[in-house]
Scaffold this active site. Sequence first.
Site, mmCIF file in Angstrom:
data_model
loop_
_atom_site.group_PDB
_atom_site.id
_atom_site.type_symbol
_atom_site.label_atom_id
_atom_site.label_comp_id
_atom_site.label_asym_id
_atom_site.label_seq_id
_atom_site.Cartn_x
_atom_site.Cartn_y
_atom_site.Cartn_z
ATOM 1 N N THR A 96 -13.145 -12.452 54.469
ATOM 2 C CA THR A 96 -14.432 -11.919 54.913
ATOM 3 C C THR A 96 -14.314 -10.428 55.175
ATOM 4 O O THR A 96 -13.225 -9.847 55.136
ATOM 5 C CB THR A 96 -14.887 -12.596 56.220
ATOM 6 O OG1 THR A 96 -13.914 -12.317 57.244
ATOM 7 C CG2 THR A 96 -15.035 -14.093 56.047
ATOM 8 N N CYS A 104 -11.406 -8.264 57.683
ATOM 9 C CA CYS A 104 -10.164 -9.044 57.725
ATOM 10 C C CYS A 104 -8.961 -8.217 57.278
ATOM 11 O O CYS A 104 -7.842 -8.737 57.202
ATOM 12 C CB CYS A 104 -10.280 -10.303 56.874
ATOM 13 S SG CYS A 104 -10.301 -9.960 55.104
ATOM 14 N N GLY A 105 -9.172 -6.950 56.965
ATOM 15 C CA GLY A 105 -8.057 -6.075 56.635
ATOM 16 C C GLY A 105 -7.712 -5.978 55.164
ATOM 17 O O GLY A 105 -6.616 -5.539 54.818
ATOM 18 N N SER A 135 -8.853 -3.923 52.760
ATOM 19 C CA SER A 135 -8.637 -2.547 52.302
ATOM 20 C C SER A 135 -7.353 -1.970 52.892
ATOM 21 O O SER A 135 -6.650 -1.199 52.236
ATOM 22 C CB SER A 135 -9.833 -1.667 52.669
ATOM 23 O OG SER A 135 -10.992 -2.071 51.968
ATOM 24 N N ASP A 166 -9.945 -2.200 44.658
ATOM 25 C CA ASP A 166 -10.618 -2.637 45.883
ATOM 26 C C ASP A 166 -12.111 -2.820 45.631
ATOM 27 O O ASP A 166 -12.655 -2.307 44.653
ATOM 28 C CB ASP A 166 -10.390 -1.606 46.994
ATOM 29 C CG ASP A 166 -10.695 -2.174 48.371
ATOM 30 O OD1 ASP A 166 -10.563 -3.403 48.556
ATOM 31 O OD2 ASP A 166 -11.055 -1.400 49.282
ATOM 32 N N GLU A 167 -12.762 -3.552 46.531
ATOM 33 C CA GLU A 167 -14.191 -3.875 46.422
ATOM 34 C C GLU A 167 -14.494 -4.516 45.070
ATOM 35 O O GLU A 167 -15.534 -4.263 44.453
ATOM 36 C CB GLU A 167 -15.049 -2.618 46.621
ATOM 37 C CG GLU A 167 -14.765 -1.836 47.887
ATOM 38 C CD GLU A 167 -15.106 -2.591 49.173
ATOM 39 O OE1 GLU A 167 -15.684 -3.696 49.087
ATOM 40 O OE2 GLU A 167 -14.812 -2.064 50.268
ATOM 41 N N ALA A 168 -13.589 -5.384 44.632
ATOM 42 C CA ALA A 168 -13.718 -5.990 43.308
ATOM 43 C C ALA A 168 -14.909 -6.944 43.214
ATOM 44 O O ALA A 168 -15.301 -7.321 42.109
ATOM 45 C CB ALA A 168 -12.432 -6.729 42.945
ATOM 46 N N GLN A 169 -15.477 -7.325 44.348
ATOM 47 C CA GLN A 169 -16.660 -8.185 44.294
ATOM 48 C C GLN A 169 -17.817 -7.501 43.566
ATOM 49 O O GLN A 169 -18.696 -8.164 43.017
ATOM 50 C CB GLN A 169 -17.104 -8.599 45.706
ATOM 51 C CG GLN A 169 -17.701 -7.486 46.563
ATOM 52 C CD GLN A 169 -16.659 -6.743 47.359
ATOM 53 O OE1 GLN A 169 -15.471 -6.913 47.141
ATOM 54 N NE2 GLN A 169 -17.108 -5.924 48.310
#
Length: 217
Positions: A10, A13-14, A16, A86-89
């Site tokens: 979520t 949750c760390g 990054s 990162d932020e692969a969503q």
Amino acid sequence: MAALDFYSGTMDCGKSTLALQLDHNHRSRGRVGRVFTSHDRAGEATLSSRLGLSVDAIEVDEHFDFWQHVVGELTQGGRIDYLVCDEAQFYTRHQIDVLARIADELEIDVFCFGILTDFRTRLFEGSGRLVELADRVHTLQVEALCWCGERATHNARTEDGVMITEGEVIVVGDVEQTGLPAPTVGYEVLCRRHHRRRMTAASAKAAALSPDVLPFG
């Protein structure tokens, strides 16, 4: 063999922070990588954590071509041992397919970090495809907590502290912090029960102070 790994959890949750740590660990061992991100809270072309750490990154929009970028650097004599994404969503299905191809055909390790579901509890396009394709899916062990103290499993979007369930999928904001004013657009992690009830920390506090919630007059 190179691999495509997906680290998920979520908000708050760390993930990054872990992406930054993983990049540091590989660089400290002489490996050469590239860092990518999309819609980071700190602004364009930056990978940042809430602990105050950040590195420059390559911004990924819906038209970004990972294959062209990586192959272009390699053919010009560049070296790439791994990718941190990162932020692969926020990546498209096609972009995730290309990252898998990079791992398979170019033997480059790909480490993706992202959240699974949006504020409507629906799978993000990029995250869904990563679950389908990744060699390994890792659930981050640092659990975010709901305001009630239970494990947070859902991401909620708020406007002026009030949870909303409609709107654009991608709206940049940050997790609300105790003791600070609620941002105009923010995010809060909740357990499933309180996400279903649309009960944020602010609304729970207001309800506790209201005489209307008492069972007797």
